[in-house]
Design a protein around this motif. Structure first.
Motif, PDB file in Angstrom:
ATOM      1  N   ARG A 161      52.683  42.787  44.600  1.00  0.00           N
ATOM      2  CA  ARG A 161      52.606  44.111  43.956  1.00  0.00           C
ATOM      3  C   ARG A 161      52.511  44.016  42.447  1.00  0.00           C
ATOM      4  NH1 ARG A 161      56.145  48.177  47.782  1.00  0.00           N
ATOM      5  NH2 ARG A 161      54.740  47.910  49.554  1.00  0.00           N
ATOM      6  N   THR A 162      52.345  42.821  41.937  1.00  0.00           N
ATOM      7  CA  THR A 162      52.107  42.645  40.499  1.00  0.00           C
ATOM      8  C   THR A 162      50.847  43.413  40.111  1.00  0.00           C
ATOM      9  OG1 THR A 162      53.126  40.451  40.572  1.00  0.00           O
ATOM     10  CG2 THR A 162      51.573  40.886  38.750  1.00  0.00           C
ATOM     11  N   PRO A 163      50.850  44.063  38.930  1.00  0.00           N
ATOM     12  CA  PRO A 163      49.610  44.732  38.507  1.00  0.00           C
ATOM     13  C   PRO A 163      48.423  43.763  38.546  1.00  0.00           C
ATOM     14  CG  PRO A 163      51.420  45.287  37.022  1.00  0.00           C
ATOM     15  CD  PRO A 163      51.953  44.256  37.970  1.00  0.00           C
ATOM     16  N   ASP A 164      47.320  44.236  39.075  1.00  0.00           N
ATOM     17  CA  ASP A 164      46.104  43.406  39.213  1.00  0.00           C
ATOM     18  C   ASP A 164      46.320  42.160  40.068  1.00  0.00           C
ATOM     19  OD1 ASP A 164      44.296  44.944  37.733  1.00  0.00           O
ATOM     20  OD2 ASP A 164      45.100  44.160  35.853  1.00  0.00           O
ATOM     21  N   ALA A 165      47.231  42.253  41.014  1.00  0.00           N
ATOM     22  CA  ALA A 165      47.550  41.079  41.839  1.00  0.00           C
ATOM     23  C   ALA A 165      46.304  40.502  42.505  1.00  0.00           C
ATOM     24  CB  ALA A 165      48.597  41.435  42.893  1.00  0.00           C
ATOM     25  N   ALA A 166      45.433  41.368  43.006  1.00  0.00           N
ATOM     26  CA  ALA A 166      44.251  40.876  43.729  1.00  0.00           C
ATOM     27  C   ALA A 166      43.371  40.027  42.820  1.00  0.00           C
ATOM     28  CB  ALA A 166      43.459  42.047  44.310  1.00  0.00           C
ATOM     29  N   VAL A 167      43.203  40.478  41.591  1.00  0.00           N
ATOM     30  CA  VAL A 167      42.363  39.728  40.648  1.00  0.00           C
ATOM     31  C   VAL A 167      43.048  38.427  40.231  1.00  0.00           C
ATOM     32  CG1 VAL A 167      41.261  39.780  38.374  1.00  0.00           C
ATOM     33  CG2 VAL A 167      41.202  41.810  39.837  1.00  0.00           C
ATOM     34  N   LEU A 168      44.355  38.495  39.988  1.00  0.00           N
ATOM     35  CA  LEU A 168      45.089  37.284  39.598  1.00  0.00           C
ATOM     36  C   LEU A 168      45.103  36.257  40.731  1.00  0.00           C
ATOM     37  CD1 LEU A 168      48.191  38.928  37.878  1.00  0.00           C
ATOM     38  CD2 LEU A 168      46.194  37.921  36.754  1.00  0.00           C
ATOM     39  N   ASP A 169      45.126  36.766  41.969  1.00  0.00           N
ATOM     40  CA  ASP A 169      45.254  35.868  43.114  1.00  0.00           C
ATOM     41  C   ASP A 169      43.898  35.388  43.622  1.00  0.00           C
ATOM     42  OD1 ASP A 169      47.229  34.567  44.590  1.00  0.00           O
ATOM     43  OD2 ASP A 169      47.028  35.922  46.291  1.00  0.00           O
ATOM     44  N   GLU A 170      42.830  35.925  43.068  1.00  0.00           N
ATOM     45  CA  GLU A 170      41.500  35.497  43.524  1.00  0.00           C
ATOM     46  C   GLU A 170      40.946  34.397  42.631  1.00  0.00           C
ATOM     47  OE1 GLU A 170      38.545  38.742  43.631  1.00  0.00           O
ATOM     48  OE2 GLU A 170      37.977  38.199  41.594  1.00  0.00           O
ATOM     49  N   GLN A 171      41.675  34.010  41.592  1.00  0.00           N
ATOM     50  CA  GLN A 171      41.222  32.917  40.739  1.00  0.00           C
ATOM     51  C   GLN A 171      42.268  31.808  40.715  1.00  0.00           C
ATOM     52  OE1 GLN A 171      40.973  34.243  36.500  1.00  0.00           O
ATOM     53  NE2 GLN A 171      41.859  36.129  37.287  1.00  0.00           N
ATOM     54  N   THR A 172      41.795  30.613  40.457  1.00  0.00           N
ATOM     55  CA  THR A 172      42.722  29.487  40.357  1.00  0.00           C
ATOM     56  C   THR A 172      43.276  29.423  38.932  1.00  0.00           C
ATOM     57  OG1 THR A 172      41.064  27.885  39.659  1.00  0.00           O
ATOM     58  CG2 THR A 172      41.355  28.193  42.038  1.00  0.00           C
ATOM     59  N   PHE A 173      44.435  28.786  38.828  1.00  0.00           N
ATOM     60  CA  PHE A 173      45.031  28.566  37.513  1.00  0.00           C
ATOM     61  C   PHE A 173      44.076  27.707  36.669  1.00  0.00           C
ATOM     62  CE2 PHE A 173      49.020  26.654  35.255  1.00  0.00           C
ATOM     63  CZ  PHE A 173      48.930  27.600  34.249  1.00  0.00           C
ATOM     64  N   ALA A 174      43.473  26.703  37.286  1.00  0.00           N
ATOM     65  CA  ALA A 174      42.547  25.831  36.552  1.00  0.00           C
ATOM     66  C   ALA A 174      41.329  26.600  36.051  1.00  0.00           C
ATOM     67  CB  ALA A 174      42.098  24.670  37.433  1.00  0.00           C
ATOM     68  N   GLY A 175      40.801  27.494  36.894  1.00  0.00           N
ATOM     69  CA  GLY A 175      39.646  28.275  36.491  1.00  0.00           C
ATOM     70  C   GLY A 175      39.979  29.166  35.301  1.00  0.00           C
ATOM     71  N   TRP A 176      41.170  29.753  35.355  1.00  0.00           N
ATOM     72  CA  TRP A 176      41.612  30.593  34.238  1.00  0.00           C
ATOM     73  C   TRP A 176      41.797  29.765  32.974  1.00  0.00           C
ATOM     74  CZ3 TRP A 176      46.136  30.717  31.307  1.00  0.00           C
ATOM     75  CH2 TRP A 176      46.326  31.854  30.518  1.00  0.00           C
ATOM     76  N   ILE A 177      42.416  28.602  33.102  1.00  0.00           N
ATOM     77  CA  ILE A 177      42.622  27.731  31.933  1.00  0.00           C
ATOM     78  C   ILE A 177      41.267  27.386  31.308  1.00  0.00           C
ATOM     79  CG2 ILE A 177      43.409  25.443  31.174  1.00  0.00           C
ATOM     80  CD1 ILE A 177      45.561  25.591  33.426  1.00  0.00           C
ATOM     81  N   ARG A 178      40.283  27.093  32.155  1.00  0.00           N
ATOM     82  CA  ARG A 178      38.954  26.757  31.628  1.00  0.00           C
ATOM     83  C   ARG A 178      38.387  27.905  30.802  1.00  0.00           C
ATOM     84  NH1 ARG A 178      35.194  22.859  32.915  1.00  0.00           N
ATOM     85  NH2 ARG A 178      36.461  22.200  34.703  1.00  0.00           N
ATOM     86  N   THR A 179      38.657  29.133  31.248  1.00  0.00           N
ATOM     87  CA  THR A 179      38.129  30.295  30.528  1.00  0.00           C
ATOM     88  C   THR A 179      38.834  30.515  29.194  1.00  0.00           C
ATOM     89  OG1 THR A 179      37.683  31.317  32.660  1.00  0.00           O
ATOM     90  CG2 THR A 179      37.676  32.764  30.746  1.00  0.00           C
ATOM     91  N   VAL A 180      40.153  30.393  29.196  1.00  0.00           N
ATOM     92  CA  VAL A 180      40.886  30.728  27.971  1.00  0.00           C
ATOM     93  C   VAL A 180      41.036  29.532  27.029  1.00  0.00           C
ATOM     94  CG1 VAL A 180      42.120  32.640  29.062  1.00  0.00           C
ATOM     95  CG2 VAL A 180      43.160  30.348  29.029  1.00  0.00           C
ATOM     96  N   VAL A 181      40.776  28.342  27.517  1.00  0.00           N
ATOM     97  CA  VAL A 181      40.834  27.144  26.662  1.00  0.00           C
ATOM     98  C   VAL A 181      39.504  26.395  26.802  1.00  0.00           C
ATOM     99  CG1 VAL A 181      42.190  25.107  26.014  1.00  0.00           C
ATOM    100  CG2 VAL A 181      43.314  27.000  27.204  1.00  0.00           C
ATOM    101  N   PRO A 182      38.467  26.909  26.155  1.00  0.00           N
ATOM    102  CA  PRO A 182      37.148  26.289  26.327  1.00  0.00           C
ATOM    103  C   PRO A 182      37.085  24.851  25.798  1.00  0.00           C
ATOM    104  CG  PRO A 182      36.973  28.448  25.245  1.00  0.00           C
ATOM    105  CD  PRO A 182      38.427  28.114  25.320  1.00  0.00           C
TER     106      PRO A 182
END
Lengths: 444, 444
Positions: free
Chosen positions: B129-150
């Protein structure tokens, strides 16, 4: 001295095929099936008036050469699964023609083109060696879809098309796995409604009829109600079933879905890569549902009976009326988290949501089915899901080579291990043939 | 009439804590442990000269109130795990000061700030029930790191810091799970080297000493070498162990890691959501490795012994010299796919790569250890990995509620089920206490 040459664990299509191939090659086999029936992820059912229907895997394509050869060999016929008429989408709550939708969206054309390029680049023998495998395997298919299809309505359409092709939750599979899957099945054209799906044929009597004949052909070497509890493989193989029966062999072929194979106790334990892989592959929760009508009334309106419904609990509906049957049969699927939610409700409620969905697509005449049938694969003790084991991010690149690598005397089969037509009955059959050959060539 | 009130499956910290809590509350218990020892994912070892070392979980934080209370109760002491001196990173192949690295990268500051916002937004009771849970749970931590730490070098640094905090492969966990994990442990500051990690204390004699005393305190209700093969739970609970022994109780608490809990045969079978969850959670393959030296020579150079090594097979090294020990002890970890690759090699080769890594960080003096110790958790039959069950994309949002929901008379414990300090010994202890309370409050 062992009881037989090869123990085959599981009497689904992979196991039955492997057993026959082994016998053909001169080996002796013992097939141990956990359930009280053969067939694995295929299963037969009957309408109240005696018509056979498939409650599990069912479709056969022109390209399913291995499966078609089995159908011939065991004296069964293929029947035409083709439907004519228009395919519709329920898109943004409205019924639209699939063809119109397919031709008019730049984002989807672009996404399909980009995905096609990914699909064509997959190394099918060693998917973890695909160019940029690490990057492809670190993102989910859903995350990638969100990036390349920013428009929410278009994305819903793309996602629904995936569900119709048995990838119901792109959140749970890596982009690399999705690309592998679509390469393995060659179904990428179907994502845009351009090609037929792999659904040209059905087996007369259903795949369960084929499995029954295959089991009968093997005779008393197929034992039902025999879940393998333990596989010792120090020197040859010793299988211990749940009731304490013991079987010895020189080799074993385990044909169950990988998450189920992990529930056998191995002695010695499996190598780390195989166990880690098993902890990651998962099967899809799915309820296959049927509405039987007095006649296929949707054909009167020029409709094929096929519909992709975005946003609802039943993403795909198809006309599954067997040739020659007087009634009309619609089949649907409730998948993933939706199937858990609906699985907790009563059959009457599942029937009701299917009827409502059918009425949205086909109108008032859908209100009065004569019968409802269903089968919940997630509640099958020995499959705990259906379709096929899906790979989450990281699984192919870190553990993929363990999928088919024999562990001493133990070989692996099942549709998950097929490179061509993985996830389909054809993949199961090809995997059984491959495992039988591997065992016979093994000097272990 | 049943043999006891509660069967506890597993004698790790969660199981032993649950058993004691139940006895304290007046219940009778039977603890069934699969292995030939108690301790679960903790394990003791000794150097050749008799010094205890921890081969599994070990660190205790000031905030680990539940675990610290157990240490007191069972007459053990905490010993200081603090190290002084400089922490270094091996970054882009060069040894640099961690502090210098931490203060000088805009991308990492921004990424940490963004991640902190995500972490603070997690709904800890119902992560789905976290806000935007579906979006947060549809990406990997690694994928997110790649985006925010180019920047690749900065990304390697961030990823190495995650590994040091027991998230060795961000590819395999969803962003939602990573946020949940860092919220649960409060360790986000440690990602930037600002705060201490949760490593202030160790238990004198190791956690295995605590588990041994807890088991001794329970007496003969703890049975070793008793893998539970089947749990029937029609009316009360019947546990059947591998050798056919039968135990009955009103309730059961299963405390094993979820992937292992799935390997028990349940009758009736578990609900779909629980089984599907079990098919998705996975444990991390990890080899804990030690180098013992004649003395902690790195301290001479003002070094703490702690190092984060980017890109190598041993991402983190720490000084793990017990207080009062004359020698010097370095501990390291080989994790994930690296541990599989190195697990196939000989102990001598693993020792060699650790020595080479230590020499890179600490110089020539690291060349001559007096002893090497190791433990490969992925090859432990009853854990098949360590740390904790990690959630891949989609698991929290689709199946998360099944993690702790009792199934009739069966309750679930283990560090995975803890909301606070999940993945740590503290989480295991808190989960055992919680499960014991839940069972006693259950009217089932």
């Amino acid at each position: 001295m062992t009881d037989v040459d090869v123990i085959v664990v599981g009497a689904g299509l992979a196991g039955l095929t492997a057993a026959h191939a082994l016998v053909d090659l001169g080996a002796t086999v013992q097939v141990l099936e956990a359930a009280d029936r053969v067939g694995g992820r295929t299963r037969g059912g009957f309408t109240a008036d005696g018509q056979w229907l498939e409650l599990g895997g069912q479709w056969v394509s022109d390209e399913h050469t291995a499966l078609r050869a089995l159908v011939d060999r065991f004296g069964l016929q293929l029947v035409d699964a083709a439907t004519s008429g228009r395919v519709v989408h329920v898109h943004d709550g409205r019924v639209v023609e699939a063809q119109a939708l397919a031709q008019n969206h730049i984002e989807l054309d672009s996404a399909t083109a980009q995905f096609t390029a990914l699909v064509e680049a997959v190394d099918m023998e060693q998917p973890w060696r695909t160019p940029d495998a690490a990057v492809l395997d670190e993102q989910t298919f859903a995350g990638w879809i969100r990036t390349v299809v920013p428009d929410a309505a278009a994305r819903a359409q793309f996602t629904a098309a995936c569900a119709a092709l048995f990838v119901p939750d792109p959140t749970e599979v890596s982009l690399l796995h999705a690309a592998f899957y679509f390469r393995s099945t060659g179904l990428i054209g179907a994502l845009r409604g351009i090609d037929r799906q792999a659904q040209e044929w059905r087996i007369d009597g259903g795949p369960s009829a084929l499995c029954d004949r295959m089991a009968a052909g093997l005779g008393d070497v197929v034992r039902l109600n025999a879940p393998v509890h333990k596989l010792a493989h120090n020197d040859g193989v010793l299988a211990v079933t749940d009731d304490g029966s013991r079987y010895t062999a020189r080799h074993a072929i385990v044909t169950t879905a990988p998450p189920m194979a992990a529930r056998i106790r191995y002695d010695p334990i499996l190598p780390s890569d195989r166990d880690q892989l098993s902890q990651r592959l998962h099967s899809i929760a799915v309820v296959k549902i049927y509405l039987v009508y007095a006649r296929p009334f949707w054909r009167d309106a020029g409709l094929s009976g096929e519909a992709v419904i975005e946003g609802g609990p039943i993403p795909v509906v198809m006309d599954n009326t067997p040739p020659g049957y007087a009634g009309g049969v619609l089949v649907g699927f409730i998948e993933g988290a939706d199937s858990l939610k609906w699985g907790l409700r009563s059959a009457a409620e599942r029937q009701q949501v299917f009827v409502e969905t059918a009425m949205t697509v086909f109108g008032e005449q859908a209100a009065n089915p004569v019968e409802y049938l269903e089968y919940d694969w997630s509640m099958n003790e020995f499959t705990r899901g259906c379709y096929s084991g899906h790979f989450p991010p990281g699984a192919w690149t870190s553990y993929g080579s363990a999928l088919t690598a024999p562990v001493g005397a133990i070989h692996w089969a099942g549709t998950e291990t097929a490179r061509e037509w993985t996830g389909y009955m054809e993949g199961a059959v090809r995997s059984g043939e491959r495992a039988a050959r591997d065992v016979m060539a093994s000097s272990y």
